[in-house]
Scaffold this motif. Sequence first.
Motif, PDB file in Angstrom:
ATOM      1  N   PHE A  59       0.849  -1.203   0.000  1.00  0.00           N
ATOM      2  CA  PHE A  59       0.000   0.000   0.000  1.00  0.00           C
ATOM      3  C   PHE A  59       0.876   1.240   0.000  1.00  0.00           C
ATOM      4  CE2 PHE A  59       0.382  -1.633   4.398  1.00  0.00           C
ATOM      5  CZ  PHE A  59       1.082  -0.585   4.982  1.00  0.00           C
ATOM      6  N   ALA A  60       0.256   2.369  -0.334  1.00  0.00           N
ATOM      7  CA  ALA A  60       0.978   3.647  -0.262  1.00  0.00           C
ATOM      8  C   ALA A  60       0.670   4.299   1.072  1.00  0.00           C
ATOM      9  CB  ALA A  60       0.528   4.552  -1.409  1.00  0.00           C
TER      10      ALA A  60
ATOM     11  N   GLN B  19       0.528   9.791   7.490  1.00  0.00           N
ATOM     12  CA  GLN B  19       1.667   8.927   7.839  1.00  0.00           C
ATOM     13  C   GLN B  19       2.970   9.542   7.354  1.00  0.00           C
ATOM     14  OE1 GLN B  19      -0.006   5.395   5.995  1.00  0.00           O
ATOM     15  NE2 GLN B  19       0.097   4.276   7.948  1.00  0.00           N
TER      16      GLN B  19
ATOM     17  N   GLY C  29      -6.159   1.574  14.086  1.00  0.00           N
ATOM     18  CA  GLY C  29      -6.166   1.247  12.661  1.00  0.00           C
ATOM     19  C   GLY C  29      -5.594   2.334  11.770  1.00  0.00           C
ATOM     20  N   SER C  30      -5.040   3.401  12.345  1.00  0.00           N
ATOM     21  CA  SER C  30      -4.557   4.503  11.512  1.00  0.00           C
ATOM     22  C   SER C  30      -3.198   4.192  10.895  1.00  0.00           C
ATOM     23  CB  SER C  30      -4.487   5.796  12.333  1.00  0.00           C
ATOM     24  OG  SER C  30      -3.578   5.644  13.405  1.00  0.00           O
ATOM     25  N   GLY C  31      -2.566   3.090  11.310  1.00  0.00           N
ATOM     26  CA  GLY C  31      -1.310   2.681  10.687  1.00  0.00           C
ATOM     27  C   GLY C  31      -0.075   3.245  11.370  1.00  0.00           C
ATOM     28  N   LYS C  32      -0.007   3.070  12.660  1.00  0.00           N
ATOM     29  CA  LYS C  32       1.152   3.573  13.396  1.00  0.00           C
ATOM     30  C   LYS C  32       2.360   2.653  13.236  1.00  0.00           C
ATOM     31  CE  LYS C  32      -1.262   3.773  17.259  1.00  0.00           C
ATOM     32  NZ  LYS C  32      -2.625   3.576  16.745  1.00  0.00           N
ATOM     33  N   THR C  33       2.093   1.339  13.073  1.00  0.00           N
ATOM     34  CA  THR C  33       3.192   0.383  13.067  1.00  0.00           C
ATOM     35  C   THR C  33       4.195   0.661  11.952  1.00  0.00           C
ATOM     36  OG1 THR C  33       1.478  -1.182  13.716  1.00  0.00           O
ATOM     37  CG2 THR C  33       3.675  -2.071  13.352  1.00  0.00           C
TER      38      THR C  33
ATOM     39  N   ARG D 141     -11.339   1.798   4.040  1.00  0.00           N
ATOM     40  CA  ARG D 141     -11.921   1.185   5.236  1.00  0.00           C
ATOM     41  C   ARG D 141     -13.418   1.438   5.225  1.00  0.00           C
ATOM     42  NH1 ARG D 141      -7.538   1.138   9.001  1.00  0.00           N
ATOM     43  NH2 ARG D 141      -6.029  -0.068   7.835  1.00  0.00           N
TER      44      ARG D 141
ATOM     45  N   ASP E 195      -4.493  -7.680  14.737  1.00  0.00           N
ATOM     46  CA  ASP E 195      -4.797  -7.220  13.390  1.00  0.00           C
ATOM     47  C   ASP E 195      -5.045  -8.412  12.456  1.00  0.00           C
ATOM     48  OD1 ASP E 195      -5.018  -5.534  11.196  1.00  0.00           O
ATOM     49  OD2 ASP E 195      -2.854  -5.475  10.845  1.00  0.00           O
TER      50      ASP E 195
ATOM     51  N   ARG F 243     -10.834  -4.061   9.547  1.00  0.00           N
ATOM     52  CA  ARG F 243      -9.448  -3.884   9.109  1.00  0.00           C
ATOM     53  C   ARG F 243      -9.253  -4.386   7.691  1.00  0.00           C
ATOM     54  NH1 ARG F 243      -5.197  -3.218  13.040  1.00  0.00           N
ATOM     55  NH2 ARG F 243      -6.277  -1.729  14.327  1.00  0.00           N
TER      56      ARG F 243
HETATM   57  P1  ADP Z   1      -2.605   0.979  14.513  1.00  0.00           P
HETATM   58  O1  ADP Z   1      -2.397   2.436  14.274  1.00  0.00           O
HETATM   59  O2  ADP Z   1      -3.921   0.704  15.170  1.00  0.00           O
HETATM   60  O3  ADP Z   1      -1.444   0.341  15.234  1.00  0.00           O
HETATM   61  P2  ADP Z   1      -1.728  -0.697  12.371  1.00  0.00           P
HETATM   62  O4  ADP Z   1      -0.372  -0.129  12.260  1.00  0.00           O
HETATM   63  O5  ADP Z   1      -1.874  -2.019  13.015  1.00  0.00           O
HETATM   64  O6  ADP Z   1      -2.708   0.334  13.062  1.00  0.00           O
HETATM   65  O7  ADP Z   1      -2.373  -0.720  10.917  1.00  0.00           O
HETATM   66  C1  ADP Z   1      -3.641  -1.253  10.674  1.00  0.00           C
HETATM   67  C2  ADP Z   1      -3.685  -1.939   9.342  1.00  0.00           C
HETATM   68  O8  ADP Z   1      -3.649  -0.988   8.301  1.00  0.00           O
HETATM   69  C3  ADP Z   1      -2.522  -2.870   9.127  1.00  0.00           C
HETATM   70  O9  ADP Z   1      -2.991  -4.022   8.501  1.00  0.00           O
HETATM   71  C4  ADP Z   1      -1.615  -2.073   8.223  1.00  0.00           C
HETATM   72  O10 ADP Z   1      -0.798  -2.918   7.444  1.00  0.00           O
HETATM   73  C5  ADP Z   1      -2.593  -1.319   7.374  1.00  0.00           C
HETATM   74  N1  ADP Z   1      -2.099  -0.049   6.836  1.00  0.00           N
HETATM   75  C6  ADP Z   1      -1.248   0.810   7.446  1.00  0.00           C
HETATM   76  N2  ADP Z   1      -1.040   1.887   6.657  1.00  0.00           N
HETATM   77  C7  ADP Z   1      -1.777   1.715   5.539  1.00  0.00           C
HETATM   78  C8  ADP Z   1      -1.991   2.492   4.361  1.00  0.00           C
HETATM   79  N3  ADP Z   1      -1.392   3.680   4.187  1.00  0.00           N
HETATM   80  N4  ADP Z   1      -2.814   1.997   3.421  1.00  0.00           N
HETATM   81  C9  ADP Z   1      -3.433   0.817   3.607  1.00  0.00           C
HETATM   82  N5  ADP Z   1      -3.284   0.046   4.692  1.00  0.00           N
HETATM   83  C10 ADP Z   1      -2.458   0.476   5.652  1.00  0.00           C
END
Ligand code: ADP
Length: 683
Positions: free
Chosen positions: A263-264, A269, A295-299, A446, A548, A577
Amino acid sequence: MPAADAIDAPPAIRNRLRKLGLERCVDLVLHLPLRYEDETRLSAIVDAPRGIPVQIEARILEVTVQQAPRRQLVARLGDAAASGGVLWLRFLSFYGSQKSGLEAARDQGRRLRVFGEIRDGFLGPEMIHPRYRVLADDEPLPRSLTPVYPTTGGVSQGTLRRLIGRALDTVDLADLFDDAWCRRHSLPTLAAALTLLHSPPPAVEQAELQARRHPAWRRIKFDELLAQQLSLRRAWLAGRSRGAPALAGGGRLAGRLEAALPFALTGAQRRVAAEIAADLAQPHPMQRLLQGDVGSGKTIVAALAACQAIEAGYQAAFMAPTEILAEQHYLKLHAWFAPLGVEVVWLAGGLTKKNRQAKQQQAATTAQLIVGTHALIQESVDFARLGLVIIDEQHRFGVVQRLALRHKGANPHQLMMSATPIPRTLAMSYYADLDVSVIDELPPGRSPVRTRLFSQTRRAEVTAAVRAVVACGRQVYWVCPLIEESAKLELQAALDTWAALTDELAGLRIGLLHGRLRSDQKAAVMAAFVAGEIDLLVATTVIEVGVDVANASLMVIEHAERFGLSQLHQLRGRVGRGAHDSLCVLLYQQPLSRTARARLKIIFENDDGFEIAKHDLCLRGPGEFIGCRQSGVPLLRYADLDADADLVGLAQTTAVQWLRDDPARVRRHLQRWLGEREDLLKA
Ligand code: ADP
Ligand code: MG
């Protein structure tokens, strides 16, 4: 404690004052009224309003001790204004001296001044346990409102008023701001504000005073906020003054990781990743909080930061609060990093001793990314070249650990992540020792999770829905009732739920996950769920954070009324998710308490974590909300972060200025407001 500032009172009183946090005279002066009572006016019995405090003056007509329905002292009063009004006073517990005092007053024809609420009793208007005083001949009414102070048993309002009055005369209240500053901000001087709040003049605007909107209140709130900003900000500066490796990689590793993602990155982010990258390149430790809704993609943002450390030749440690979450992170990070040739190590409390030693050995030598639970920081791990520590779900670690980490010998950069969004003013005040980055955008595609509320009586409909979802090839979480009082009962509830569902949903593949499983058992269950070998995962709140699994599209939370707001939001965030339509079912048991009803309504009506957090803050107050009651972080007693948001900003800029230009002033202010407590935050 400097003797000059000691409270001059008998030791017994001093001990009780200490329980109120009052050790010094200046503490007394800063101990401000909860509210005020209006004793400046009299009402006539006949037309006194009911249900609000009023003051009456009347003659005593009769004093008796009634025996039924229970023993009580009763006095009948006649309105002094001869309007014919009669008022009954009732005392369900009383001293003999009280009775004889009233009788003497009756015989001498003295009037009684009574303060309390009138209600309509059996015999007519009455007051239960009013405050009263037998009047001397010519006693004028007080001309100003009467303060009512927070107190505990053993320290009477009278004692507090007397001690505070004396302290006001002796304490040094020299203002740390000049008159021009006060005028510019329409605030009184400190001394004027305190004098007014402790003994408001007759002409004071009462409503403003009671509602704490009066400029005198605003001045005190400002000074309090300033003390908080100064102490937290000073901790931040202390952290910053230490050296840390400047992690100035060329960004190649991050580039390769990003290129390999399916994904981009979202704009948000990208923005926060840049903020972090800039911090890491500095020669002092980053202290940054990364906030983003579930789910905002912090990891991935954290992983990009790790790239920068690794590329610069340092190690990054990634810590999570639970083993389940740490393991999930490990699997994901390993999948991302191993293809890039990065050495990723899994280090958690549950490893066998031998295995653990091997991993520790690796951490001490060649490992580049170390993933595990906070057991990592707790002892025994010597990192070879630790450059960056990433702490996931930092709210679970608590403020104490956050501060403790600073005391570790090494001085790595720190990135803390939290999915409990903190409203802005709260972040600005309680997190003034951190820089904050916010991901304010969810990845695209989402579909929002729908939320439905079901009473337990409709449980059969819910199990039918589970069956239907599984028939479509999706997976389901079923969260067992939370039993806060007992882990044992909670485990039993989980086992019962699992047994019941196994019965009701014969044919489905059902797994069970709870905190008492060994860590390899937990990992096995989780792996089976991720692999789609389990349709329905019955779990305790161990799955609350971070888990997740994109194919899970239904979340059932049993006894949802027992969960807190942020917990419900976290749990619900486990679904939605993937691309599938997702549903969260909140099963609740009637009857609902008022707060439980309020929580369920909020979670039903909101899916934005920031909105939910705001409501949560209103319901619980800041101390509970950020979990800092016992942490030593100074709580605000007077300032209200919502109502006084403008003051937070002013306190912040003032604190920055003072810390830069005037350390003596900083010390004086902190000494006044925090005294010995000032030290707790020294980093
Ligand atoms: P959280 O912020 O709750 O820790 P995660 O980092 O677990 O969220 O990310 C949630 C899901 O979204 C994961 O499956 C991740 O791979 C996915 N994800 C993260 N960034 C993006 C993005 N820019 N586009 C699509 N999916 C993404
Ligand atoms: Mg996460």
